[in-house]
Design a protein around this motif. Structure first.
Motif, PDB file in Angstrom:
ATOM      1  N   LEU A   7       0.664  -1.159  -0.054  1.00 18.57           N
ATOM      2  CA  LEU A   7      -0.038  -0.004   0.262  1.00 18.57           C
ATOM      3  C   LEU A   7       1.188   0.865   0.311  1.00 18.57           C
ATOM      4  N   GLY A   8       0.878   1.733  -1.097  1.00 20.78           N
ATOM      5  CA  GLY A   8       1.963   2.634  -0.947  1.00 20.78           C
ATOM      6  C   GLY A   8       0.787   4.552  -1.429  1.00 20.78           C
ATOM      7  N   GLY A   9       2.223   5.349  -1.748  1.00 16.47           N
ATOM      8  CA  GLY A   9       2.130   6.944  -1.310  1.00 16.47           C
ATOM      9  C   GLY A   9       2.751   7.960  -0.587  1.00 16.47           C
ATOM     10  N   PHE A  29       2.063  -3.111  -6.335  1.00 14.26           N
ATOM     11  CA  PHE A  29       1.460  -1.868  -5.522  1.00 14.26           C
ATOM     12  C   PHE A  29      -0.007  -1.094  -6.094  1.00 14.26           C
ATOM     13  N   SER A  30       0.122  -0.673  -4.828  1.00 10.26           N
ATOM     14  CA  SER A  30      -1.193   0.134  -4.535  1.00 10.26           C
ATOM     15  C   SER A  30      -1.874   1.466  -4.518  1.00 10.26           C
ATOM     16  N   TYR A  31      -1.810   2.221  -5.337  1.00 10.78           N
ATOM     17  CA  TYR A  31      -2.040   3.547  -4.886  1.00 10.78           C
ATOM     18  C   TYR A  31      -3.693   4.063  -4.742  1.00 10.78           C
ATOM     19  N   GLY A  33      -4.437   6.596  -6.194  1.00 12.86           N
ATOM     20  CA  GLY A  33      -4.886   7.421  -6.816  1.00 12.86           C
ATOM     21  C   GLY A  33      -5.607   9.029  -7.011  1.00 12.86           C
ATOM     22  N   ARG A  34      -5.124   9.300  -6.141  1.00 16.07           N
ATOM     23  CA  ARG A  34      -4.682  11.094  -5.799  1.00 16.07           C
ATOM     24  C   ARG A  34      -4.525  11.993  -6.442  1.00 16.07           C
ATOM     25  N   THR A  35      -3.019  11.799  -7.271  1.00 19.24           N
ATOM     26  CA  THR A  35      -1.844  11.920  -7.659  1.00 19.24           C
ATOM     27  C   THR A  35      -2.174  11.915  -8.880  1.00 19.24           C
ATOM     28  N   GLY A  49      -9.009   3.134  -4.618  1.00 21.87           N
ATOM     29  CA  GLY A  49     -10.055   2.612  -3.232  1.00 21.87           C
ATOM     30  C   GLY A  49     -10.207   0.920  -3.467  1.00 21.87           C
ATOM     31  N   PHE A  50     -10.347   0.226  -2.348  1.00 21.26           N
ATOM     32  CA  PHE A  50     -10.584  -1.115  -2.496  1.00 21.26           C
ATOM     33  C   PHE A  50     -12.778  -0.922  -2.527  1.00 21.26           C
ATOM     34  N   GLY A  51     -13.058  -0.422  -1.771  1.00 18.27           N
ATOM     35  CA  GLY A  51     -13.967  -0.109  -1.746  1.00 18.27           C
ATOM     36  C   GLY A  51     -14.151  -0.696  -0.394  1.00 18.27           C
ATOM     37  N   GLY A  52     -13.777  -0.117   0.565  1.00 14.19           N
ATOM     38  CA  GLY A  52     -13.549   0.019   2.226  1.00 14.19           C
ATOM     39  C   GLY A  52     -13.502  -1.792   2.680  1.00 14.19           C
ATOM     40  N   PHE A  75      -0.215   9.529   8.300  1.00 13.44           N
ATOM     41  CA  PHE A  75      -1.685  10.683   8.313  1.00 13.44           C
ATOM     42  C   PHE A  75      -2.935   9.997   6.981  1.00 13.44           C
ATOM     43  N   ALA A  76      -2.708   8.489   6.791  1.00 14.22           N
ATOM     44  CA  ALA A  76      -3.510   8.145   5.762  1.00 14.22           C
ATOM     45  C   ALA A  76      -4.448   6.710   6.983  1.00 14.22           C
ATOM     46  N   ALA A  77      -5.060   7.202   7.826  1.00 16.26           N
ATOM     47  CA  ALA A  77      -5.678   6.292   8.836  1.00 16.26           C
ATOM     48  C   ALA A  77      -6.341   5.521   8.636  1.00 16.26           C
ATOM     49  N   GLN A  78      -7.125   5.395   7.429  1.00 16.06           N
ATOM     50  CA  GLN A  78      -8.180   5.253   6.945  1.00 16.06           C
ATOM     51  C   GLN A  78      -7.506   4.412   6.574  1.00 16.06           C
ATOM     52  N   MET A  79      -7.063   4.424   4.927  1.00 14.00           N
ATOM     53  CA  MET A  79      -6.993   2.778   4.390  1.00 14.00           C
ATOM     54  C   MET A  79      -5.930   1.928   6.049  1.00 14.00           C
ATOM     55  N   SER A  80      -5.198   2.453   6.829  1.00 14.92           N
ATOM     56  CA  SER A  80      -4.208   1.796   7.775  1.00 14.92           C
ATOM     57  C   SER A  80      -5.860   0.965   8.490  1.00 14.92           C
ATOM     58  N   ALA A 195       2.507  21.379  10.582  1.00 16.98           N
ATOM     59  CA  ALA A 195       3.345  20.326   9.536  1.00 16.98           C
ATOM     60  C   ALA A 195       1.941  19.030  10.659  1.00 16.98           C
ATOM     61  N   LYS A 196       2.237  18.152   9.181  1.00 12.37           N
ATOM     62  CA  LYS A 196       1.558  16.788   9.701  1.00 12.37           C
ATOM     63  C   LYS A 196       2.926  16.472  10.582  1.00 12.37           C
ATOM     64  N   ASN A 197       2.777  15.840  11.876  1.00 17.55           N
ATOM     65  CA  ASN A 197       4.110  14.769  11.987  1.00 17.55           C
ATOM     66  C   ASN A 197       4.641  13.351  11.304  1.00 17.55           C
TER      67      ASN A 197
HETATM   68  N1  LIG Z   1      -2.908  11.995   4.144  1.00 23.36           N
HETATM   69  C1  LIG Z   1      -1.554  12.667   3.966  1.00 23.36           C
HETATM   70  O1  LIG Z   1      -1.124  13.092   4.737  1.00 23.36           O
HETATM   71  C2  LIG Z   1      -1.131  11.740   2.920  1.00 23.36           C
HETATM   72  C3  LIG Z   1       0.426  12.809   2.333  1.00 23.36           C
HETATM   73  C4  LIG Z   1       1.101  11.885   1.743  1.00 23.36           C
HETATM   74  C5  LIG Z   1       0.368  10.844   0.478  1.00 23.36           C
HETATM   75  N2  LIG Z   1      -0.460  10.960   1.045  1.00 23.36           N
HETATM   76  C6  LIG Z   1      -0.760   9.194   0.306  1.00 23.36           C
HETATM   77  O2  LIG Z   1      -1.783   9.329  -0.041  1.00 23.36           O
HETATM   78  C7  LIG Z   1      -2.778   8.644  -0.482  1.00 23.36           C
HETATM   79  C8  LIG Z   1      -4.659   8.815   0.013  1.00 23.36           C
HETATM   80  O3  LIG Z   1      -4.452   9.376   1.270  1.00 23.36           O
HETATM   81  P1  LIG Z   1      -5.539   8.951   2.334  1.00 23.36           P
HETATM   82  O4  LIG Z   1      -5.083  10.260   3.500  1.00 23.36           O
HETATM   83  O5  LIG Z   1      -6.618  10.380   1.584  1.00 23.36           O
HETATM   84  O6  LIG Z   1      -5.948   8.148   2.823  1.00 23.36           O
HETATM   85  P2  LIG Z   1      -7.657   7.713   3.722  1.00 23.36           P
HETATM   86  O7  LIG Z   1      -7.622   9.065   3.888  1.00 23.36           O
HETATM   87  O8  LIG Z   1      -6.755   6.594   5.249  1.00 23.36           O
HETATM   88  O9  LIG Z   1      -7.486   6.568   2.437  1.00 23.36           O
HETATM   89  C9  LIG Z   1      -9.010   7.225   1.973  1.00 23.36           C
HETATM   90  C10 LIG Z   1      -9.405   6.170   1.004  1.00 23.36           C
HETATM   91  O10 LIG Z   1      -8.429   5.644  -0.199  1.00 23.36           O
HETATM   92  C11 LIG Z   1      -8.116   4.499  -0.195  1.00 23.36           C
HETATM   93  N3  LIG Z   1      -6.642   4.381  -0.555  1.00 23.36           N
HETATM   94  C12 LIG Z   1      -6.347   5.462   0.456  1.00 23.36           C
HETATM   95  N4  LIG Z   1      -4.542   4.823   0.255  1.00 23.36           N
HETATM   96  C13 LIG Z   1      -4.890   3.867  -0.680  1.00 23.36           C
HETATM   97  C14 LIG Z   1      -3.544   2.717  -1.194  1.00 23.36           C
HETATM   98  N5  LIG Z   1      -2.421   3.073  -1.344  1.00 23.36           N
HETATM   99  N6  LIG Z   1      -4.293   2.524  -1.989  1.00 23.36           N
HETATM  100  C15 LIG Z   1      -5.347   1.749  -2.221  1.00 23.36           C
HETATM  101  N7  LIG Z   1      -6.696   2.691  -2.145  1.00 23.36           N
HETATM  102  C16 LIG Z   1      -6.395   3.403  -0.992  1.00 23.36           C
HETATM  103  C17 LIG Z   1      -8.941   3.939   0.334  1.00 23.36           C
HETATM  104  O11 LIG Z   1     -10.251   3.752  -0.204  1.00 23.36           O
HETATM  105  P3  LIG Z   1     -11.693   2.182  -0.245  1.00 23.36           P
HETATM  106  O12 LIG Z   1     -11.217   2.106   1.645  1.00 23.36           O
HETATM  107  O13 LIG Z   1     -12.131   2.678  -0.985  1.00 23.36           O
HETATM  108  O14 LIG Z   1     -10.318   1.454  -0.315  1.00 23.36           O
HETATM  109  C18 LIG Z   1      -9.764   4.632   1.718  1.00 23.36           C
HETATM  110  O15 LIG Z   1      -9.815   3.827   2.348  1.00 23.36           O
HETATM  111  C19 LIG Z   1      -2.264   7.161   0.541  1.00 23.36           C
HETATM  112  O16 LIG Z   1      -2.036   6.505  -0.483  1.00 23.36           O
HETATM  113  C20 LIG Z   1      -0.987   7.832   1.145  1.00 23.36           C
HETATM  114  O17 LIG Z   1      -0.333   7.220   1.141  1.00 23.36           O
HETATM  115  C21 LIG Z   1      -1.189  10.864   2.615  1.00 23.36           C
END
Ligand SMILES: NC(=O)c1ccc[n+]([C@@H]2O[C@H](COP(=O)([O-])OP(=O)(O)OC[C@H]3O[C@@H](n4cnc5c(N)ncnc54)[C@H](OP(=O)(O)O)[C@@H]3O)[C@@H](O)[C@H]2O)c1
Length: 246
Positions: A7-9, A29-31, A33-35, A49-52, A75-80, A195-197
Motif C-alpha cells: 500500500l503506497g503513496g 503496488f497500490s495507489y 489515485g489522489r495525484t 480505493g478497494f471499497g472499504g 496520516f492515511a489512517a483510514q486505509m491503515s 506540519a503533520k508529523n
Molecule cells: N494523508 C496524507 O497526509 C498523505 C500525505 C502523502 C501521501 N499520502 C498518500 O495518499 C494516499 C491517500 O491518503 P489519504 O490520507 O487520503 O488516505 P485515507 O484517508 O487513509 O484513505 C481513504 C481511502 O482512500 C483509499 N486509499 C488510501 N490509500 C490507498 C492505497 N495506497 N491504495 C488503494 N486505496 C487507498 C481507501 O479507499 P477504500 O476504502 O475504497 O479502499 C481508503 O479508505 C495514501 O496512499 C497515502 O499514502 C497521504
C-alpha cells in the motif's frame, strides 16, 4: 509461493517497491489515485480505493495476496485501519513500514498539537503568513482563521476553488531539500509553519529551514491506530517479508 501487496503513496513505499523488484519478489503496488501522475513503480501497479474493508478482503482473496505491507503515509489512517481489519479477516499477515515520528531538537520552536482543530487554535490571532504544509485535505477548518495568508504546497493544481480567502499555491512534488525550503519560506515571508508529523526524510527539510529561520512550527500528532506489526527501516521490512507473522 508468496504474493505481496504494497500500500503506497510515500517515499518509503517507492524504496520498498525498488527493493522488491530487484529481489524478484512477486508483488503488487497500490495507489489511492489522489495525484494526476503518480510516480511510476517497478512493480505491477493498481490504482484506486478497494471499497472499504469488504472490498479490501475481496481483493486479497481474488489476487491471492499472501502478505501486505502498509507503507501509506502516517496520516492515511483510514486505509491503515481498513488494512488492519481486512488482513485480520482474511488471515493475511500485515506489517506497517512506518518511519519514526519527528522529534523537536535544539533550536526548534514547536507547539505540538493533537489534531487539525488544535492546530488552527494554536495560530496567532494577528495576521500571519502561514506555510500550511498539510497537503490538500483539511483546508476548510483553516478558513475559520481568514486573517492569515496561507502558503500551500501541492502536487497538482487544485481543480476547485480553495476554501481559504488569502492563499498562494506552489506546485511541487517531494522529496524537498533545505535550500529549496529556505528559499520558499523567505520568498513568501513565512512567519509560521503548520506540519503533520509525518517523519522520514522526504518532508523534513521544512523543519530544518524553520529552525534556521527561527520560525515557530505547529506540529500535528499522528492519528492513533490499533496495534499492528511495525518496521521502521527497509531492511527490517524485507526481513519480515521472508518470515511474516500476523
Ligand atoms: N494523508 C496524507 O497526509 C498523505 C500525505 C502523502 C501521501 N499520502 C498518500 O495518499 C494516499 C491517500 O491518503 P489519504 O490520507 O487520503 O488516505 P485515507 O484517508 O487513509 O484513505 C481513504 C481511502 O482512500 C483509499 N486509499 C488510501 N490509500 C490507498 C492505497 N495506497 N491504495 C488503494 N486505496 C487507498 C481507501 O479507499 P477504500 O476504502 O475504497 O479502499 C481508503 O479508505 C495514501 O496512499 C497515502 O499514502 C497521504
Amino acid at each position: 509461493m508468496t504474493r505481496t501487496l504494497v500500500l503506497g503513496g510515500t517515499t518509503e513505499a517507492s524504496a520498498l517497491a525498488r527493493a522488491l523488484a530487484e529481489a524478484g519478489v512477486d508483488a503488487v503496488f497500490s495507489y489511492a489515485g489522489r495525484t494526476a501522475s503518480p510516480v511510476g513503480q517497478p512493480l505491477p501497479t493498481r490504482m484506486g480505493g478497494f471499497g472499504g474493508v469488504a472490498g479490501f478482503v475481496a481483493y486479497l482473496r481474488s489476487e491471492g495476496i499472501t502478505q501486505v505491507v502498509d507503507a501509506t503515509h502516517p496520516f492515511a489512517a483510514q486505509m491503515s485501519r481498513n488494512a488492519i481489519a481486512g488482513c485480520a479477516e482474511a488471515g493475511v499477515p500485515l506489517c506497517a513500514f512506518e518511519r519514526p515520528a519527528w522529534q523537536a531538537g535544539d533550536g526548534d520552536n514547536w507547539t505540538q498539537v493533537a489534531d487539525m482543530a488544535a492546530a488552527v487554535a494554536a495560530l496567532p490571532k494577528d495576521p500571519a503568513r502561514v506555510f500550511l504544509a498539510i497537503g490538500k485535505q483539511n483546508l476548510d477548518i483553516f478558513a475559520t482563521q481568514p486573517q492569515h495568508h496561507y502558503l500551500l504546497r501541492l502536487v497538482d493544481a487544485p481543480k476547485t476553488d480553495l476554501p481559504l480567502p488569502d492563499c498562494t499555491v506552489e506546485l511541487a512534488r517531494g522529496p524537498f531539500d533545505v535550500a529549496g525550503d529556505l528559499a520558499l519560506m523567505q520568498r513568501h515571508g513565512t512567519t509560521h509553519v503548520v506540519a503533520k508529523n509525518a517523519g522520514g526524510s522526504g518532508a523534513a527539510a521544512k523543519l530544518i529551514a524553520a529552525r534556521q529561520l527561527g520560525l515557530p512550527v505547529v506540529m500535528i500528532a499522528r492519528p492513533q491506530l490499533p496495534p499492528r506489526q511495525v518496521r521502521g527501516v527497509l531492511a527490517e521490512v524485507m526481513a519480515w517479508l521472508s518470515h511474516p507473522d500476523v
